[in-house]
Enzyme design. Structure first.
Site, mmCIF file in Angstrom:
data_model
loop_
_atom_site.group_PDB
_atom_site.id
_atom_site.type_symbol
_atom_site.label_atom_id
_atom_site.label_comp_id
_atom_site.label_asym_id
_atom_site.label_seq_id
_atom_site.Cartn_x
_atom_site.Cartn_y
_atom_site.Cartn_z
ATOM 1 N N LYS A 178 49.430 85.355 19.704
ATOM 2 C CA LYS A 178 48.177 85.295 19.449
ATOM 3 C C LYS A 178 47.262 84.563 20.285
ATOM 4 O O LYS A 178 46.019 85.056 20.559
ATOM 5 C CB LYS A 178 47.787 84.811 17.918
ATOM 6 N N SER A 186 57.653 86.866 18.845
ATOM 7 C CA SER A 186 56.250 86.861 18.969
ATOM 8 C C SER A 186 55.817 85.442 18.635
ATOM 9 O O SER A 186 54.607 85.183 19.081
ATOM 10 C CB SER A 186 55.479 88.033 18.326
ATOM 11 N N GLU A 208 38.863 86.779 11.781
ATOM 12 C CA GLU A 208 39.770 86.920 10.452
ATOM 13 C C GLU A 208 41.057 86.345 10.387
ATOM 14 O O GLU A 208 41.469 86.180 11.850
ATOM 15 C CB GLU A 208 39.922 88.378 10.178
HETATM 16 C C1 LIG Z 1 53.985 85.325 15.056
HETATM 17 C C2 LIG Z 1 53.504 86.879 14.579
HETATM 18 N N1 LIG Z 1 53.755 87.969 15.030
HETATM 19 C C3 LIG Z 1 53.467 89.171 14.726
HETATM 20 C C4 LIG Z 1 52.306 89.127 14.286
HETATM 21 C C5 LIG Z 1 51.572 90.393 13.794
HETATM 22 O O1 LIG Z 1 50.567 90.795 14.525
HETATM 23 P P1 LIG Z 1 50.874 92.025 15.574
HETATM 24 O O2 LIG Z 1 51.450 92.994 15.079
HETATM 25 O O3 LIG Z 1 49.329 92.174 16.119
HETATM 26 O O4 LIG Z 1 51.399 91.461 16.717
HETATM 27 C C6 LIG Z 1 51.749 87.983 13.556
HETATM 28 C C7 LIG Z 1 50.421 87.821 13.228
HETATM 29 O O5 LIG Z 1 49.964 86.781 12.564
HETATM 30 C C8 LIG Z 1 52.193 86.710 14.065
HETATM 31 O O6 LIG Z 1 51.624 85.555 13.569
#
Ligand SMILES: Cc1ncc(COP(=O)(O)O)c(C=O)c1O
Ligand SMILES: Cc1ncc(COP(=O)(O)O)c(C=O)c1O
Lengths: 254, 409, 409, 254
Positions: C86, C376, C108
């Site tokens: 993020k 992520s 948000e």
């Molecule tokens: C660690 C993490 N991975 C994935 C996501 C999902 O979001 P996105 O599909 O935009 O990567 C989030 C959303 O809060 C997140 O905190």
């Protein structure tokens, strides 16, 4: 001198007993009664431990006794007085046992002098290897006090020789890895180790760590000069009271 | 017999005979590793692919403006995997354990940070792992216990002594004395018997090496002063290592707790309450009574709440090379708060001690000066402690609600 | 009139008239930034000094052994400052806000991750900051609220609608409609009206750019497959971006919740429960009823618990370029557990979705194959959720004790 | 056609009233009574909102009404039936208002056809800018339905012209930034904006967002053709009940 005393006793008995207490645990009164019981039961020599807040080489039982004693308010001074008292009153040699910081903070030379004045025979300091012991060796020698050192199963022959060169009174052979108080399997495996110890020094050999009953003591007969009963007497006292100590000790060799 | 690791009158190796051979083996393995350039290379590669070394150097522009003095740079050890500089030491020791062919690691932990780092290393290297942790710390640092357990470590609550960090160290030694054949004790800071102070410093020196190059590159000069918090001393020694031979002032900041005059602190070098002693295998300044019994210490930061201090730092204090200061709990919370607001950085409570002193001194310096603060870890791992330090009522309500939710199950 | 941002039939810009000029301005600023090589350079520099980019690529040797198939590599977005990918998007938008001369940001947040990242960016850039968060999420994600508040942000609990992420988005739009002159809405994922899907993807493409180079360098080849979890789609688009033109299979993994046949999930592209719709400003697959009202979704991972999905991903699904799968809550907890034990890595619950599918497929592939998983974020930020997912009784006891301690005050 | 109707009414009155309800909030019964009251009070035209789960452009009061209606179980079908019912029963034009997804899911062409059959006059879709409105414009045109679009204070002249080109019936002028329901400061600043609106289209102009009492309506007299009362009637209903609506509306112009 200590070595001679012990050798003389060894002439009389096949195996000698060295016992151990933590001074002031659970109280100095109790400690006195325990010493009395042990002497009456015929132990040949005793270790008096001055409690330390960080007894790194001790197992749970003795550790707990260290803390109990400190919590009850014992001080180094009180322990030294106690040592003096029993040394004067009972006709066996007493060793002080403690961690190096106790001596260091007191002043190593002053500590040795005080020990000598108190009529104590020597000391065991389990966290003080000979390499760090220069001041201590000098002070103890100046006051004719025995410097008891330790052999362990993974002490090399070469190192045993070096330790033996500075050891006085007796050598404490740790039976196995681990801290005080755990069970030791007394078996023939010990023999090779003890043979190495015997080769390294002609001082009396004491074997400790896990000696807890008559069978253990019997096993050691002929193998070493002294059996050390440490943790087990604290257990007996905690579980059965001070009065149980004398019969317990007597039972080890009778 | 190998070198015994003295720094002036400090250090040494005060260990039970049964461990002497184990230390000899460790010293030898360490000396060989030091002499082998491939080892350091492997260490750097590991830290570059598993953690995120080199960690960045961040320019704290807003804090610089705020204080109007020296330019403030922050070395970001908080970005390490597991969230603190502890990873450096632990992964390095992991490589050494592999080299020695052992299969199990043990460690002490206070805040839990070193425990999590060690459990992580053990998972990565496939070692068995036991972590000793004072019962008091187990209770207050449950999140870290949770992670250690998930990582496959056995966490043993130490119920003896004061039931905090120093008791955990004692207990780890007791385990080691029994299991040295297959077990390595991964001590967490630059304390303990030789070779630990030197070895931990060596692994942590990666911080200072990187930081020196980064500050030079970024500002074209060396920092005027370098600040680091001091618990056992590993992050401080790590960053200071890069600047020992330079004309750079080094400042170690200890836990001032409720104030140096209250007795409730952990300042060994910045207060007059400590004295020379020998415990836990080494000689240094300890907070102890006249008999040599260790005293209780206090800090808002569990990782600084320790009776001893690296013998190398004691030596550097004595030689005048490093200056020492203390930060009180309240100052720490204030500095933490300011740093979060101004820079979006969340230093660990430990690290925030270094920030306190840097903030006190930055205004005295000029814009030509550069100061470097080592942010040894991140604070978001300590939400329970930090929320309590900030005394946040919403947090308390959240916990109460959560407890009710659990009760209702 | 600028381009409207369609990807096949998906995307567009369904916004109230009052915001049209604001979007025009944003699109223009974004187009200029894209055309200015200095902007991307500044972005990389910021991410390299404030976060820790490039994030490492870790070889998961133990997991590779465990599954006995493809070699598994993990892209470590968890090592970013604030603990997830993020940060990439948010810091990029921060630079754009500066460029546009605005002084306030709003966002948000669901899990709180994007809220913390935005509040951090705002602190760093000196912007005012308001975060909208569903009341339900405020309650369950209190730690993140705590940090946002410490960072100086105002957290507004949204009490309307289902009181979760989508309602927070609506509320953020309501704020923007009022304060667009000085305010930028930093949307957190590759959704929403144009240019957000493209813009967020652009900032996140740094993941894929780095990863492609790293995998090539490390293995001498491109990955056979790349796995990423899909909430809004930003981390997936970020990593996929690096491989769109390559012969690399791309796999997006959605929240299977309690199972695709239970209705309690958030699988828009991997289930048959979603249909084309228009909401929150864009056209994509939504989980909605026949009237077009949005349905409740469910996932153990708050960050994936969303009704819509990036229009770019909908397009890539339709064109067959990206394959989609779903992972159930239970599979996620199991994969998380295994990853922690085997590698000492703690993926976020969101990220662990990608791991599930990778683990299912790794054994079918050979040792010559390389697969890449995008981690992520890190899971230790979510201890409350993770501890509940693991159903840890010690944790519950800890919380009860803590509540009692607070009650006793 | 709608524009003509409104222009005709404007001949009779200096300012027309357009009111708004969310259908099915709090119930369809209540909605019917509200429409009745409004018609009796003389409003010239009404917006009937089909509730949507994501009413992005609405403020808290209308948002809450959307949710209340949905929770009470209203469906699109029921809303359309309601629209048909009131359109047949009352002799004023009715506009549907909703978000685009409602039309999109229904099918835009089918939706328009249904509206026409129901006798509704046109629609307002606040999240559908003309750029996205191709299908919608075609379907509405095919059924002779008015496509009401929106001007806002930061809509450029050029864009107003483009919007005006596809707008039908009336143009809804948003008084200010923000969502429905907040206060608007009615002042001369509005004049420049309304002048721009007037230049862009000769359709009747309705002004909404924040019109709440007689003073506001008085202010708008001569400035626009219609005053839109949205949020305020919901507030009146919530606070004082359905019976309060008629006197409230009557009071706005009497
Ligand atoms: C660690 C993490 N991975 C994935 C996501 C999902 O979001 P996105 O599909 O935009 O990567 C989030 C959303 O809060 C997140 O905190
Ligand atoms: C983040 C952090 N900083 C500093 C310390 C103190 O240790 P040291 O003085 O060895 O760096 C700790 C110890 O847990 C820590 O977690």
């Amino acid at each position: 001198m200590l070595a001679e005393t012990l050798r003389a006793r060894r002439q009389e008995r096949e195996i000698l007993l060295m016992t151990h207490i933590v001074m002031g645990y659970p109280s100095f009164d109790a400690s006195l009664r325990v010493v009395e019981a042990m002497v009456e039961a015929g132990v040949e020599i005793m270790e008096l431990q001055i409690p330390f807040s960080e007894p790194i080489a001790d197992g749970p039982v003795i550790l707990h006794a260290n803390q109990g004693s400190l919590q009850a308010g014992s001080t180094v001074e009180r322990c030294l007085t106690f040592g003096e008292e029993v040394a004067r009153r009972f006709d066996i040699p007493f060793l002080l046992m403690s961690y190096y910081n106790i001596l260091f903070k007191y002043g190593v030379e002053a500590f040795a002098q005080r020990m000598a004045e108190a009529g104590l025979a020597g000391a065991i300091v389990p966290d003080l290897p000979p390499e760090e012991a220069g001041d201590y060796l000098a002070a103890m020698a100046a006051h004719d006090l025995a410097t008891v050192f330790i052999f362990s199963p993974n002490t090399s022959d070469e190192r045993m020789a070096r330790i033996a060169a500075v050891a006085q009174g007796l050598v404490y052979c740790v039976a196995r890895k681990g801290v005080t108080g755990a069970d030791t399997a007394f078996s023939d495996e010990l023999d090779a180790y003890l043979a190495r110890c015997r080769t390294a020094t002609d001082l009396p050999l004491a074997l400790g760590f896990g000696v807890k009953d008559r069978a253990d003591v019997d096993f050691l007969r002929g193998r070493v000069d002294l059996a050390v009963i440490g943790t087990q007497t604290i257990r007996v006292m905690e579980e059965q009271g001070v009065d149980a100590i004398k019969p317990f000790i007597e039972g080890l060799r009778s | 017999m190998p070198e015994r690791g003295y720094y002036g009158q400090f250090g040494g190796s005060f260990i039970p005979e049964i461990l002497v051979a184990t230390f000899d083996e460790l010293i030898q393995a360490f000396e060989e590793a030091k002499a082998d350039p491939g080892f350091w290379k492997a260490y750097e590669t590991l830290m570059g692919s598993y953690s995120c070394r080199p960690t960045p150097l961040s320019y704290a522009e807003n804090l610089t403006e705020h204080f109007g003095g020296a330019r403030i740079y922050i070395k970001r050890e908080d970005l390490n995997h597991t969230g603190a500089h502890k990873a450096n030491n632990v992964m390095g020791q992991g490589l050494l354990v592999k080299r020695m062919g052992k299969s199990r690691v043990i460690a002490e932990t206070g805040a839990g940070q070193h425990g999590v780092a060690t459990a992580t290393m053990a998972a990565k290297f496939g070692f068995d792992c036991t972590i000793y942790m004072g019962e008091v710390d187990v209770q207050r640092q449950r999140p870290n216990v949770f992670w250690m357990e998930r990582l496959g470590a056995t966490v043993v609550p130490v119920t003896e002594g004061t039931r905090i960090l120093k008791d955990a160290i004692n207990e780890a030694f007791r385990d080691w004395v029994t299991n040295m054949d297959d077990t390595h004790y991964a001590l967490g800071t630059a304390c303990g018997p030789h070779p630990f102070p030197e070895m931990v410093t060596w692994f942590q020196s990666i911080i200072g090496q990187e930081a020196r190059g980064q500050v030079l590159k970024e500002t074209g000069r060396l920092p005027t002063r370098v600040y680091a918090c001091v618990g056992g001393g590993s992050n401080a020694m790590g960053v200071f290592s890069g600047f020992l031979d330079d004309d750079v002032e080094l400042v170690g900041v200890e836990a001032g707790g409720r104030g140096l005059d209250t007795g409730a602190h952990a300042a060994r070098l910045a207060s007059r309450d400590a004295s020379l002693g020998v415990a836990q295998g080494y000689k240094t300044y300890f907070l102890q009574d006249d008999d040599g019994q260790m005293r209780e210490t206090h800090s808002v930061a569990a990782g600084l709440d320790y009776v001893g201090v690296s013998p190398i730092l004691s030596h550097l204090k004595e030689s005048g090379r490093v200056r020492f200061a203390a930060a009180t709990d309240q100052e720490v919370v204030d500095a933490l708060s300011l740093t979060i607001r101004k820079e979006g950085l969340i230093p660990a409570l430990e690290s925030a001690h270094g920030f306190v002193q840097a903030f006190k001194e930055a205004p005295e310096l000029s814009r030509d000066d550069v100061i470097l603060i080592n942010q040894s870890g991140r604070g978001d791992k300590d939400i329970f402690t930090v929320a309590d330090a900030f005394d946040d009522p919403n947090w308390r309500q959240f916990i109460r609600d959560k407890a009710e939710e659990y009760d209702a199950r």
